[in-house]
Motif scaffolding. Structure first.
Motif, PDB file in Angstrom:
ATOM      1  N   SER A  91     -33.978 -11.040  46.045  1.00 53.12           N
ATOM      2  CA  SER A  91     -35.644 -10.964  46.913  1.00 53.12           C
ATOM      3  C   SER A  91     -36.239 -10.388  45.891  1.00 53.12           C
ATOM      4  O   SER A  91     -37.214  -9.719  46.478  1.00 53.12           O
ATOM      5  N   SER A  93     -38.485 -11.598  44.173  1.00 52.92           N
ATOM      6  CA  SER A  93     -40.225 -12.225  43.898  1.00 52.92           C
ATOM      7  C   SER A  93     -40.926 -11.943  44.556  1.00 52.92           C
ATOM      8  O   SER A  93     -41.984 -11.373  44.961  1.00 52.92           O
ATOM      9  N   GLU A  94     -40.493 -10.497  46.371  1.00 55.36           N
ATOM     10  CA  GLU A  94     -41.486 -10.045  46.406  1.00 55.36           C
ATOM     11  C   GLU A  94     -41.753  -8.683  46.076  1.00 55.36           C
ATOM     12  O   GLU A  94     -42.532  -8.909  46.803  1.00 55.36           O
ATOM     13  N   CYS A  98     -43.573  -8.633  40.346  1.00 57.16           N
ATOM     14  CA  CYS A  98     -42.012  -8.584  39.135  1.00 57.16           C
ATOM     15  C   CYS A  98     -42.023  -8.898  37.905  1.00 57.16           C
ATOM     16  O   CYS A  98     -41.997 -10.342  38.143  1.00 57.16           O
ATOM     17  N   ASN A 101     -38.162 -13.898  37.325  1.00 55.32           N
ATOM     18  CA  ASN A 101     -37.503 -14.752  37.731  1.00 55.32           C
ATOM     19  C   ASN A 101     -35.900 -15.470  37.683  1.00 55.32           C
ATOM     20  O   ASN A 101     -35.332 -15.399  36.938  1.00 55.32           O
ATOM     21  N   ASP A 103     -35.558 -16.984  40.320  1.00 52.93           N
ATOM     22  CA  ASP A 103     -35.209 -18.385  41.586  1.00 52.93           C
ATOM     23  C   ASP A 103     -33.975 -19.017  41.119  1.00 52.93           C
ATOM     24  O   ASP A 103     -33.694 -20.108  42.667  1.00 52.93           O
ATOM     25  N   VAL A 185     -43.958 -18.497  35.276  1.00 49.47           N
ATOM     26  CA  VAL A 185     -42.915 -18.042  34.212  1.00 49.47           C
ATOM     27  C   VAL A 185     -42.866 -18.745  33.714  1.00 49.47           C
ATOM     28  O   VAL A 185     -42.689 -20.408  33.293  1.00 49.47           O
ATOM     29  N   ARG A 191     -41.499 -13.504  34.417  1.00 52.78           N
ATOM     30  CA  ARG A 191     -42.855 -13.327  35.068  1.00 52.78           C
ATOM     31  C   ARG A 191     -43.906 -13.406  33.884  1.00 52.78           C
ATOM     32  O   ARG A 191     -43.199 -12.290  33.412  1.00 52.78           O
TER      33      ARG A 191
END
Length: 333
Positions: A91, A93-94, A98, A101, A103, A185, A191
């Motif tokens: 989590s 990316s919340e 940040c 990455n 993902d 990214v 990022r």
């Protein structure tokens, strides 16, 4: 001759003057007493004073309770104290801004490799190899500092033993970066702001300046590395890297924590051996060696490269003991 006490017929009886005065006074008093009672009695002042005293007492009590609450407020709740936000790596990316990455990472192993960024410098490989199998979980922390205003990120490594280590954000994202909606990214999984240079383009020195360029291969992974005894110590350490809080501390200082050693301006401390010894290097040299400086000022120069020392430090605090420097008979506490 006897005198009759009966008044003649048709005559008015005589009224004594003092009786008339007495009646008048009695009537006047009966009229004034209720008025005086209403104006000066307990209903006007006695009851009101009691009703006023109670709110004042309550106000004093509530103020005392508030003062007591402030005096017993935990340090981390003070308005000037750094603020901590933390998320599991899935989590991350919340957290606004940040730098990592995750993902497309399918598991913990890929997330670790994303943080340690291939290709990894050969001198640091042993440190990563010691750390990776001992990590049970990853969390990402965001710390907001008010004085001076800055934002710091860190990875919190939870080991299989339950111990916690932490590493700062990569050097190009180390301090005060608020990327917001303008973040993109890069190919390395970091990022970055739109319009900024890619971490892979140009030299590391162009992207980040430090008085010890030999440390850049590690700073591109973590801008500082250390041990946490309690998670709430992290904001204080990121705000003040040179401090030690109840055993929590940096073992490899971030770039902002590189400072000259007292009375030895040519030496910069870059790491900590223990509370009595610092690992230092000479500024300005492309390939400096580690110089150990004791608390009393004694120095011992080794031929070990600073990156090798950092790899050994990561291995040690992760739980894999390595051979200590030659001048030490064993690892000190």
């Amino acid at each position: 001759m006897a005198v009759s006490a009966v008044a003649p017929a048709g005559a008015q009886p005589e009224v004594e003057w003092w009786w008339v005065v007495g009646v008048f006074v009695a009537v006047a008093l009966s009229a004034l007493v209720p008025i005086a009672t209403a104006a000066f009695g307990p209903g006007r002042y006695g009851d009101k004073s009691k009703s006023e005293d109670k709110p004042k007492a309550a106000t004093r009590d509530s103020r005392g309770d508030a003062d007591e609450a402030v005096s017993h407020r935990p340090l981390e709740e003070e308005p000037w104290a750094p603020k901590l936000e933390i998320k599991d790596w899935q989590s991350a990316s919340e957290l606004p801004g940040c730098p990592w990455n995750f993902d497309d990472c399918s598991g913990l192993s890929e997330a670790l490799e994303r943080i340690w960024r291939k290709p990894l410098c050969a001198d640091l490989q042993s440190g990563f190899d010691a750390l990776k199998p001992r990590v049970r979980n990853l969390q990402i922390a965001r710390v907001t500092v008010t004085m001076p205003r800055a934002v710091h990120f860190a990875v919190v490594y939870t080991l299989n033993t339950g111990a916690e280590l932490f590493g700062g954000a990569p050097a190009e994202h180390a301090v005060g970066l608020d990327m917001g909606d303008d973040a993109s990214v890069g190919s390395a999984g970091l990022r970055r702001r739109r319009g900024s240079a890619s971490p892979e383009k140009g030299s590391s020195t162009e992207a980040f300046s430090t008085p010890l360029p030999c440390l850049l291969p590690f700073y591109r992974i973590h801008d500082g590395f250390g041990v946490l005894l309690v998670l709430k110590h992290l904001p204080l350490l990121l705000a003040s890297p040179g401090d030690s809080v109840a055993g929590s501390c940096f073992y490899v200082y971030p770039a902002r924590g590189l400072e000259p050693v007292a009375a030895r301006g040519d030496l910069l401390k870059f790491a900590r051996v223990d509370k009595a010894c610092l690992a230092c290097a000479r500024a300005g040299l492309e390939e400096p060696c580690v110089v150990y400086v004791e608390r009393g000022g004694e120095t011992t120069e080794d031929d070990e490269h600073p990156l090798c020392f950092i790899a050994d430090t990561v291995s040690n605090i992760a739980g894999q003991r390595v051979v200590p420097p030659m001048y030490m008979s064993g690892l000190r506490q």
